[in-house]
Scaffold this motif. Structure first.
Motif, mmCIF file in Angstrom:
data_model
loop_
_atom_site.group_PDB
_atom_site.id
_atom_site.type_symbol
_atom_site.label_atom_id
_atom_site.label_comp_id
_atom_site.label_asym_id
_atom_site.label_seq_id
_atom_site.Cartn_x
_atom_site.Cartn_y
_atom_site.Cartn_z
ATOM 1 N N GLY A 145 0.806 -1.218 0.000
ATOM 2 C CA GLY A 145 0.000 0.000 0.000
ATOM 3 C C GLY A 145 0.833 1.260 0.000
ATOM 4 N N VAL A 146 2.134 1.140 0.271
ATOM 5 C CA VAL A 146 3.001 2.323 0.328
ATOM 6 C C VAL A 146 3.207 2.959 -1.047
ATOM 7 C CG1 VAL A 146 5.298 3.189 0.940
ATOM 8 C CG2 VAL A 146 4.149 1.543 2.429
ATOM 9 N N PRO A 147 3.515 2.193 -2.122
ATOM 10 C CA PRO A 147 3.719 2.843 -3.430
ATOM 11 C C PRO A 147 2.522 3.672 -3.867
ATOM 12 C CG PRO A 147 4.535 0.594 -3.497
ATOM 13 C CD PRO A 147 3.791 0.736 -2.201
ATOM 14 N N GLU A 148 1.317 3.162 -3.646
ATOM 15 C CA GLU A 148 0.112 3.907 -4.043
ATOM 16 C C GLU A 148 -0.034 5.188 -3.223
ATOM 17 O OE1 GLU A 148 -0.229 -0.338 -5.097
ATOM 18 O OE2 GLU A 148 0.258 0.711 -3.231
ATOM 19 N N ALA A 149 0.259 5.088 -1.921
ATOM 20 C CA ALA A 149 0.160 6.274 -1.056
ATOM 21 C C ALA A 149 1.180 7.329 -1.463
ATOM 22 C CB ALA A 149 0.363 5.865 0.403
ATOM 23 N N VAL A 150 2.397 6.894 -1.813
ATOM 24 C CA VAL A 150 3.448 7.830 -2.217
ATOM 25 C C VAL A 150 3.105 8.487 -3.547
ATOM 26 C CG1 VAL A 150 5.855 8.027 -2.941
ATOM 27 C CG2 VAL A 150 5.264 6.685 -0.914
ATOM 28 N N ASP A 151 2.618 7.715 -4.502
ATOM 29 C CA ASP A 151 2.232 8.295 -5.797
ATOM 30 C C ASP A 151 1.177 9.380 -5.607
ATOM 31 O OD1 ASP A 151 3.970 6.672 -7.149
ATOM 32 O OD2 ASP A 151 2.449 5.210 -7.775
ATOM 33 N N LYS A 152 0.222 9.121 -4.734
ATOM 34 C CA LYS A 152 -0.819 10.113 -4.446
ATOM 35 C C LYS A 152 -0.215 11.352 -3.806
ATOM 36 C CE LYS A 152 -5.256 10.661 -2.079
ATOM 37 N NZ LYS A 152 -6.278 9.984 -1.224
ATOM 38 N N ASP A 153 0.720 11.143 -2.855
ATOM 39 C CA ASP A 153 1.391 12.265 -2.195
ATOM 40 C C ASP A 153 2.121 13.141 -3.210
ATOM 41 O OD1 ASP A 153 0.560 11.477 0.305
ATOM 42 O OD2 ASP A 153 2.446 10.497 0.844
ATOM 43 N N LEU A 154 2.929 12.511 -4.055
ATOM 44 C CA LEU A 154 3.744 13.274 -4.997
ATOM 45 C C LEU A 154 2.883 14.049 -5.987
ATOM 46 C CD1 LEU A 154 6.607 10.693 -5.686
ATOM 47 C CD2 LEU A 154 6.707 12.763 -4.280
ATOM 48 N N TRP A 273 3.907 0.131 7.933
ATOM 49 C CA TRP A 273 3.771 0.772 6.619
ATOM 50 C C TRP A 273 3.463 2.255 6.795
ATOM 51 C CZ3 TRP A 273 -0.187 3.459 4.291
ATOM 52 C CH2 TRP A 273 -1.451 3.370 4.870
ATOM 53 N N GLN A 274 2.720 2.611 7.853
ATOM 54 C CA GLN A 274 2.424 4.018 8.125
ATOM 55 C C GLN A 274 3.667 4.749 8.623
ATOM 56 O OE1 GLN A 274 -0.787 2.804 10.791
ATOM 57 N NE2 GLN A 274 -2.206 4.047 9.593
ATOM 58 N N LEU A 275 4.443 4.094 9.485
ATOM 59 C CA LEU A 275 5.676 4.706 9.976
ATOM 60 C C LEU A 275 6.648 4.969 8.837
ATOM 61 C CD1 LEU A 275 6.322 2.633 13.249
ATOM 62 C CD2 LEU A 275 5.563 5.020 13.098
ATOM 63 N N LEU A 276 6.783 4.014 7.925
ATOM 64 C CA LEU A 276 7.703 4.194 6.800
ATOM 65 C C LEU A 276 7.206 5.289 5.872
ATOM 66 C CD1 LEU A 276 10.266 3.249 5.393
ATOM 67 C CD2 LEU A 276 8.882 1.585 4.136
ATOM 68 N N MET A 278 5.093 7.840 6.504
ATOM 69 C CA MET A 278 5.012 9.175 7.098
ATOM 70 C C MET A 278 6.324 9.657 7.711
ATOM 71 S SD MET A 278 1.872 10.336 6.740
ATOM 72 C CE MET A 278 1.673 11.551 8.044
ATOM 73 N N TYR A 279 7.127 8.722 8.241
ATOM 74 C CA TYR A 279 8.294 9.122 9.021
ATOM 75 C C TYR A 279 9.619 8.597 8.477
ATOM 76 C CZ TYR A 279 4.534 10.189 12.266
ATOM 77 O OH TYR A 279 3.383 10.684 12.832
ATOM 78 N N GLY A 280 9.580 7.625 7.584
ATOM 79 C CA GLY A 280 10.814 7.133 6.987
ATOM 80 C C GLY A 280 11.558 6.094 7.802
ATOM 81 N N PHE A 281 10.892 5.443 8.767
ATOM 82 C CA PHE A 281 11.541 4.387 9.540
ATOM 83 C C PHE A 281 10.514 3.330 9.911
ATOM 84 C CE2 PHE A 281 9.665 6.869 12.878
ATOM 85 C CZ PHE A 281 9.438 5.988 13.935
ATOM 86 N N THR A 282 10.978 2.231 10.479
ATOM 87 C CA THR A 282 10.095 1.153 10.929
ATOM 88 C C THR A 282 10.565 0.646 12.283
ATOM 89 O OG1 THR A 282 11.448 -0.495 9.785
ATOM 90 C CG2 THR A 282 9.519 0.361 8.593
ATOM 91 N N GLU A 283 9.683 -0.089 12.957
ATOM 92 C CA GLU A 283 10.075 -0.800 14.170
ATOM 93 C C GLU A 283 10.390 -2.247 13.784
ATOM 94 O OE1 GLU A 283 8.309 -0.166 18.082
ATOM 95 O OE2 GLU A 283 6.756 1.011 17.080
ATOM 96 N N PRO A 284 11.476 -2.803 14.305
ATOM 97 C CA PRO A 284 11.841 -4.185 13.947
ATOM 98 C C PRO A 284 10.753 -5.174 14.343
ATOM 99 C CG PRO A 284 13.678 -3.072 15.000
ATOM 100 C CD PRO A 284 12.496 -2.182 15.166
#
Length: 460
Positions: A145-154, A273-276, A278-284
């Protein structure tokens, strides 16, 4: 297990100098820092972070930020102009005034926030997926779901810059220049706001007027930059929380912190996926207890349509989708967490309607659906779609759910159980992966693990 780095290391030898300048600035603007904490780039899970220099008890205030030190469109040097022309700065995000303020303050030689903004060198250390290549996003994050969210953002960022921000800057060429305040810098400031801003909660107002209760919800408060608060890193199991008062913002300890431990804030209950995104990181994996996986409604419809073998079946299916279309969005999704379905009432409705006979559907439509569930019925549905309850679902419901989850797993680019096994093997050798590959893997594996477990629980 510690969280992955929120802020990558800044190259160059002036990092300590910038931090010292920032701390002196904090003192000059009236920001009060407890003697029991220190800001450091050593001993933290990310570049900068906050460490306890003494034992801290629950309820202690770690620092206090006066509202005059907050950076937003109302405190910036150009605040009067932004307020005067706010009607021309409206956009879908509502962020354009703040971004214009940041553009000006970041490039102004006389900005009072320079020691704060200088902590980020050209914002080049921000590594949101929006700064990855499209090929890299699709390859590493397909299905999440991240690629679609990023495309919309850009798309939205470019539209707001070209249609709203740029015309405004051209009208005020004495304060902004397209050569300096480029789309690239604007985009990086969007990521800066996404990663580091805070939003003040809406005030609750007592109002007995029924007409007012029917009015549309108020627009959310705009984001603001809160110096010092954004130095804290995030984990879901946090030990501090930001509180808002009329005069200041305070970071308060919500559970004891021992000397030498890191102080963590939280950005809310967010999946990786939301952390990556919106914030550019993840929790292990598996430290993020808020991990989720989406099962698209469209996939459920696609699987249900496989059983259509006649015109009668086709008309029934069309009626079922028409009924559900009035109750949920076809582009929506059912959300599953580590303990079961988080949108259980929607899933319950969808499975029930899609498994109805023609007579049952007619009765359902004649009665305008079913009555609102009582509290005990809601609890029953919640239990039904928990991990414990899923194996006990009706056989027809389980088959439909099982095949829908199988179809969803295929969207990650592989098939069957290999989807999870391949990433499980990678999880054992993360040291050989780049930071981006590691973060994408955390997102994929967390989602696939939930879906794989869901397949197991829904086996007939």
């Amino acid at each position: 297990m510690a969280t992955a780095a929120k802020r990558p290391k800044v190259p160059g030898g002036s990092e300590l100098t910038r931090l010292q300048d920032f701390l002196r600035w904090c003192d000059s603007v009236g920001l009060v820092l407890s003697s029991k904490v220190s800001v450091s780039n050593e001993g933290t899970v990310a570049d900068y972070g906050m460490l306890a220099t003494a034992d801290i008890e629950e309820g202690e205030v770690l620092f206090t930020v006066p509202r005059s030190a907050l950076l937003h469109q109302g405190t910036a040097e150009v605040s009067a102009l932004l307020e005067k022309e706010k009607s021309s700065l409206q956009s879908s995000s509502g962020w354009v005034p703040l971004l214009l303020a940041l553009l000006h303050e970041y490039t102004s030689s006389r900005s009072r926030w320079t020691p704060y903004l200088s902590l980020w060198t050209d914002f080049r250390t921000l590594d949101h997926p929006m700064f990855w290549s499209k090929e890299e996003r699709e390859r590493l994050l397909r299905g999440t779901g991240v690629p679609e969210a990023v495309d919309k953002d850009l798309t939205n960022i470019r539209r707001e810059y070209e249609d709203v921000a740029l015309p405004f800057m051209l009208r005020h060429a004495d304060l902004w220049s397209p050569r300096t305040h480029t789309l690239d810098l604007y985009t990086r400031l969007v990521a800066f706001v996404m990663a580091y801003s805070f939003q003040e909660p809406q005030e609750e107002e007592d109002n007995d007027d029924e007409e007012d209760e029917e009015e549309e919800e108020r627009a959310p408060n705009p984001p603001m930059m809160v110096p010092m608060a954004d130095m804290l890193n995030h984990v879901s199991n946090h030990n501090a929380n930001l509180e808002f008062t009329p005069d200041s913002l305070k970071m308060v300890c919500v559970r004891p912190v021992r000397r030498g431990d890191e102080v963590f804030n939280t950005y809310g209950q967010m999946a990786n996926w939301q952390l990556l995104h919106m914030y550019g990181f993840t929790e292990p994996y598996p430290s993020n207890g808020n991990e989720t996986a989406d099962v698209p409604v469209s996939n459920l419809y696609a699987v249900a349509a496989r059983g259509v073998q006649s015109d009668v079946d086709r008309r029934l299916m069309e009626e079922q989708r028409e009924v559900l279309g009035e109750m949920m969005q076809e582009r929506g999704a059912f959300v599953f967490g580590t303990h079961g379905c988080l949108t259980d009432s929607e899933l319950h409705t969808a499975l029930k309607v899609l498994c109805m006979s023609k007579d049952e559907l007619s009765e359902f439509k004649d009665n305008d659906g079913w009555e609102e569930d009582e509290e005990d019925e809601e609890e029953k549905v919640s239990q039904m779609f928990s991990n414990d309850g899923l194996p006990e679902l009706k056989a027809s419901w389980k088959r439909l759910l099982h095949e829908t989850v199988r179809l969803t797993l295929r969207s990650y680019g592989d098939g069957g159980g290999e989807v999870v096994e391949r990433d499980r093997a990678l999880m054992e050798h993360t040291a050989a992966l780049s930071c981006r590959q590691q973060r994408a893997l955390q997102v994929r594996y967390g989602q696939k693990s939930i879906l794989h477990k869901l397949m197991e629980l829904s086996k007939s």
